[in-house]
Design a protein around this motif. Structure first.
Motif, PDB file in Angstrom:
ATOM      1  N   VAL A   1       0.773  -1.073  -0.225  1.00  0.00           N
ATOM      2  CA  VAL A   1      -0.398  -0.065   0.032  1.00  0.00           C
ATOM      3  C   VAL A   1       1.049   1.596  -0.063  1.00  0.00           C
ATOM      4  O   VAL A   1       0.553   2.369  -0.705  1.00  0.00           O
ATOM      5  CB  VAL A   1      -0.990  -0.086   0.945  1.00  0.00           C
ATOM      6  N   ASP A   2       1.882   1.033   1.347  1.00  0.00           N
ATOM      7  CA  ASP A   2       3.075   1.926   1.106  1.00  0.00           C
ATOM      8  C   ASP A   2       3.769   2.537  -0.607  1.00  0.00           C
ATOM      9  O   ASP A   2       3.172   3.794  -1.180  1.00  0.00           O
ATOM     10  CB  ASP A   2       3.889   2.252   2.249  1.00  0.00           C
ATOM     11  N   LEU A   3       3.914   1.915  -1.332  1.00  0.00           N
ATOM     12  CA  LEU A   3       4.733   1.955  -2.242  1.00  0.00           C
ATOM     13  C   LEU A   3       2.856   2.643  -3.931  1.00  0.00           C
ATOM     14  O   LEU A   3       3.934   3.347  -3.883  1.00  0.00           O
ATOM     15  CB  LEU A   3       4.482   0.555  -3.189  1.00  0.00           C
ATOM     16  N   GLY A   4       1.962   1.812  -3.474  1.00  0.00           N
ATOM     17  CA  GLY A   4       0.795   2.170  -4.679  1.00  0.00           C
ATOM     18  C   GLY A   4       0.800   3.453  -4.024  1.00  0.00           C
ATOM     19  O   GLY A   4       0.365   4.710  -4.655  1.00  0.00           O
ATOM     20  N   GLU A   5       0.460   4.382  -2.868  1.00  0.00           N
ATOM     21  CA  GLU A   5       0.596   5.328  -2.165  1.00  0.00           C
ATOM     22  C   GLU A   5       1.508   6.341  -3.051  1.00  0.00           C
ATOM     23  O   GLU A   5       1.183   7.565  -3.740  1.00  0.00           O
ATOM     24  CB  GLU A   5       0.314   5.453  -1.013  1.00  0.00           C
ATOM     25  N   ALA A   6       2.349   5.817  -2.858  1.00  0.00           N
ATOM     26  CA  ALA A   6       4.136   6.922  -3.257  1.00  0.00           C
ATOM     27  C   ALA A   6       3.560   7.276  -4.822  1.00  0.00           C
ATOM     28  O   ALA A   6       3.473   8.121  -5.582  1.00  0.00           O
ATOM     29  CB  ALA A   6       4.810   6.342  -3.350  1.00  0.00           C
ATOM     30  N   LEU A   7       3.224   6.101  -5.139  1.00  0.00           N
ATOM     31  CA  LEU A   7       2.818   5.720  -6.780  1.00  0.00           C
ATOM     32  C   LEU A   7       2.045   6.715  -7.464  1.00  0.00           C
ATOM     33  O   LEU A   7       1.568   7.661  -8.184  1.00  0.00           O
ATOM     34  CB  LEU A   7       2.820   4.630  -7.731  1.00  0.00           C
ATOM     35  N   THR A   8       1.015   6.653  -6.150  1.00  0.00           N
ATOM     36  CA  THR A   8      -0.236   7.262  -6.603  1.00  0.00           C
ATOM     37  C   THR A   8      -0.306   9.276  -6.720  1.00  0.00           C
ATOM     38  O   THR A   8      -0.909  10.225  -7.354  1.00  0.00           O
ATOM     39  CB  THR A   8      -1.689   7.154  -5.567  1.00  0.00           C
ATOM     40  N   SER A   9       1.174   9.492  -5.560  1.00  0.00           N
ATOM     41  CA  SER A   9       1.276  10.858  -5.391  1.00  0.00           C
ATOM     42  C   SER A   9       2.188  11.125  -6.560  1.00  0.00           C
ATOM     43  O   SER A   9       2.046  12.680  -6.866  1.00  0.00           O
ATOM     44  CB  SER A   9       1.096  10.722  -4.152  1.00  0.00           C
ATOM     45  N   ALA A  10       2.863  10.625  -6.682  1.00  0.00           N
ATOM     46  CA  ALA A  10       3.839  10.859  -7.795  1.00  0.00           C
ATOM     47  C   ALA A  10       3.090  11.099  -8.893  1.00  0.00           C
ATOM     48  O   ALA A  10       3.770  11.546  -9.896  1.00  0.00           O
ATOM     49  CB  ALA A  10       4.999   9.583  -8.260  1.00  0.00           C
ATOM     50  N   ALA A  11       1.824  10.757  -9.473  1.00  0.00           N
ATOM     51  CA  ALA A  11       1.088  10.547 -10.676  1.00  0.00           C
ATOM     52  C   ALA A  11       0.618  11.840 -10.263  1.00  0.00           C
ATOM     53  O   ALA A  11      -0.333  11.788 -11.471  1.00  0.00           O
ATOM     54  CB  ALA A  11       0.388   9.402 -11.003  1.00  0.00           C
ATOM     55  N   GLY A  12       0.307  13.108  -9.535  1.00  0.00           N
ATOM     56  CA  GLY A  12      -0.959  14.067  -9.131  1.00  0.00           C
ATOM     57  C   GLY A  12      -2.294  13.338  -9.269  1.00  0.00           C
ATOM     58  O   GLY A  12      -3.169  13.883  -8.974  1.00  0.00           O
ATOM     59  N   GLY A  13      -2.070  12.284  -8.224  1.00  0.00           N
ATOM     60  CA  GLY A  13      -3.039  12.146  -6.815  1.00  0.00           C
ATOM     61  C   GLY A  13      -4.278  10.589  -8.533  1.00  0.00           C
ATOM     62  O   GLY A  13      -4.836  10.295  -7.828  1.00  0.00           O
ATOM     63  N   VAL A  14      -3.340  10.440  -9.404  1.00  0.00           N
ATOM     64  CA  VAL A  14      -4.075   9.579 -10.492  1.00  0.00           C
ATOM     65  C   VAL A  14      -3.794   7.849  -9.780  1.00  0.00           C
ATOM     66  O   VAL A  14      -2.383   7.417  -9.844  1.00  0.00           O
ATOM     67  CB  VAL A  14      -4.247   9.096 -11.777  1.00  0.00           C
ATOM     68  N   VAL A  15      -4.291   7.127  -9.621  1.00  0.00           N
ATOM     69  CA  VAL A  15      -4.040   5.599  -9.553  1.00  0.00           C
ATOM     70  C   VAL A  15      -3.937   5.193 -10.657  1.00  0.00           C
ATOM     71  O   VAL A  15      -4.251   5.074 -11.062  1.00  0.00           O
ATOM     72  CB  VAL A  15      -5.175   5.004  -8.909  1.00  0.00           C
ATOM     73  N   THR A  16      -2.349   4.697 -11.021  1.00  0.00           N
ATOM     74  CA  THR A  16      -1.738   4.197 -12.042  1.00  0.00           C
ATOM     75  C   THR A  16      -1.728   2.927 -12.045  1.00  0.00           C
ATOM     76  O   THR A  16      -2.318   2.607 -11.575  1.00  0.00           O
ATOM     77  CB  THR A  16      -0.341   4.960 -12.863  1.00  0.00           C
ATOM     78  N   VAL A  17      -1.117   1.870 -13.385  1.00  0.00           N
ATOM     79  CA  VAL A  17      -1.446   1.219 -13.498  1.00  0.00           C
ATOM     80  C   VAL A  17      -0.734   0.288 -12.467  1.00  0.00           C
ATOM     81  O   VAL A  17      -1.092  -0.967 -11.841  1.00  0.00           O
ATOM     82  CB  VAL A  17      -1.123   0.708 -15.379  1.00  0.00           C
ATOM     83  N   ASP A  18       0.652   0.380 -12.112  1.00  0.00           N
ATOM     84  CA  ASP A  18       1.164   0.111 -11.173  1.00  0.00           C
ATOM     85  C   ASP A  18       0.707   0.251 -10.330  1.00  0.00           C
ATOM     86  O   ASP A  18       0.854  -0.387  -8.811  1.00  0.00           O
ATOM     87  CB  ASP A  18       3.174   0.525 -11.492  1.00  0.00           C
TER      88      ASP A  18
END
Length: 373
Positions: free
Chosen positions: A192-209
């Protein structure tokens, strides 16, 4: 006036403690022990003041009191001591001269160079922001230096990751959380921490990764509230409001009554059920892509590609949504990726080959978009 009186007493006490031994030939053993005790007390008071454990007024009062006792011990030390009148007179004269001369020199210097009228400021009222920022920066540098020397320290990566998140250094946070997960092993929280960081890096968009990370977390811990919330958010961003509502209703039903995150989930569910644009067909619309032009280039690209990638994955799994195909083709054309649009058009025709009406609508949309192929 009080300040000057205190300074005078401090000066006299300090000079007396330092110069008084000049007036004595020798010190009795018992008096010497008292002097050592008082000097230790003075040092302890200095340390307490430096550490902020006592205020300035308490510090000055305590120091004057201990200095007075120190002078008293030094005076008692003189009893029973033999000294010549001439030698004692010279030493006493030196003491008196120093007590008079040093303040006469120091006082004018402080008046010119110091700030005698500046009001005092208690330690508790001082702004700790700058010192705190410096300490955080120093801590990061220290950890980064350590991780450069020992990149296999998973615990170090796990410690620095939330600091990067707090500082909005999201790319660094993604790297740190990937390393922590790989080195320390997969857990629901780390995924979850990884997914949250990826989402934040994408400006709040839940990317595929990011979505994949949340799905892995949910596979490890089915009721992990953060994983399920973000999976609902991914469904919402795909335009699948019904799925988002289902996920969030289920999350609310299983939540403890006083869970602090319930308010956020209920608000998100209310937006979905309130008929907002979250229930529109999946995928980015042309005006969504155009509106993203105001974002920073990297964040804009991540946002758009994250939405398009998720839509493409969903249509590859279930190609019966003709409107979804048209949205995907439109997004590719807006992004200038005509080859991908042609490939997606061919895949869409294959998926809808047995549904003539949908195939007709698809072909009309392809002609309108100018995809060709």
């Amino acid at each position: 006036m009080t300040l000057w009186l205190i300074l005078a007493l401090m000066t006299a006490a300090a000079l007396g403690a330092v110069i008084w031994p000049l007036a004595r030939a020798r010190t009795l053993q018992a008096a010497g022990s008292d002097l050592a005790v008082y000097r230790d007390q003075l040092e302890e008071i200095e340390r307490d003041h430096a550490d902020g454990r006592i205020g300035h007024d308490e510090f000055e009062a305590a120091r004057v009191e201990v200095s007075r006792r120190l002078l008293g011990a030094a005076s008692a030390d003189g009893r029973g001591t033999a000294e010549t009148a001439s030698g004692g007179g010279r030493r006493i004269a030196a003491l008196v001269g120093a007590v008079i001369a040093i303040p006469l020199v120091a006082g004018p210097l402080y008046t010119v160079l110091g700030s005698p009228d500046l009001p005092g400021e208690p330690i508790a009222s001082r702004d700790p922001g700058e010192g705190q920022a410096n300490s955080i920066a120093a801590m990061i540098v220290k950890i980064e230096t350590h991780l450069e020397a020992d990149p296999k320290d998973g615990r170090g990566w796990e410690v620095v990751a939330p600091v990067y998140m707090r500082l909005e250094r999201y790319d660094d946070a993604v790297k740190a959380r990937r390393n922590a997960l790989n080195l320390l092993g997969a857990t629901a929280d780390r995924e979850v921490d990884l997914g949250e960081a990826l989402t934040s890096a994408a400006g709040g968009v839940v990317t595929v990764d990011a979505k994949a990370a949340f799905e892995r977390a949910a596979a490890i811990e089915a009721d992990h509230f953060k994983a399920m919330f973000y999976l609902g958010l991914a469904a919402q961003q795909d335009g699948n409001g019904g799925e988002a509502a289902r996920i969030w209703r289920n999350l609310i039903a299983k939540a403890p009554p006083n869970a602090p995150w319930l308010t956020v989930v209920r608000q998100s569910l209310a937006r979905v059920e309130g008929g907002t644009p979250l229930g529109t067909p999946p995928g980015p619309r042309p005006d969504d892509v155009a509106a993203a032009s105001e974002m920073a280039p990297e964040a804009r690209n991540q946002m758009i590609r994250g939405m398009v990638e998720r839509l493409a994955v969903r249509l590859h799994e279930d190609g019966s949504d003709v409107e979804g195909w048209l949205r995907l083709l439109r997004a590719y054309m807006v992004m200038g990726e005509r080859d991908k649009a042609k490939a997606a058009a061919g895949e869409a025709r294959g998926a809808l080959a047995r549904e003539p009406e949908k195939l007709r609508l698809l072909d009309e949309g392809i002609r309108d978009l100018g995809v060709g192929g």
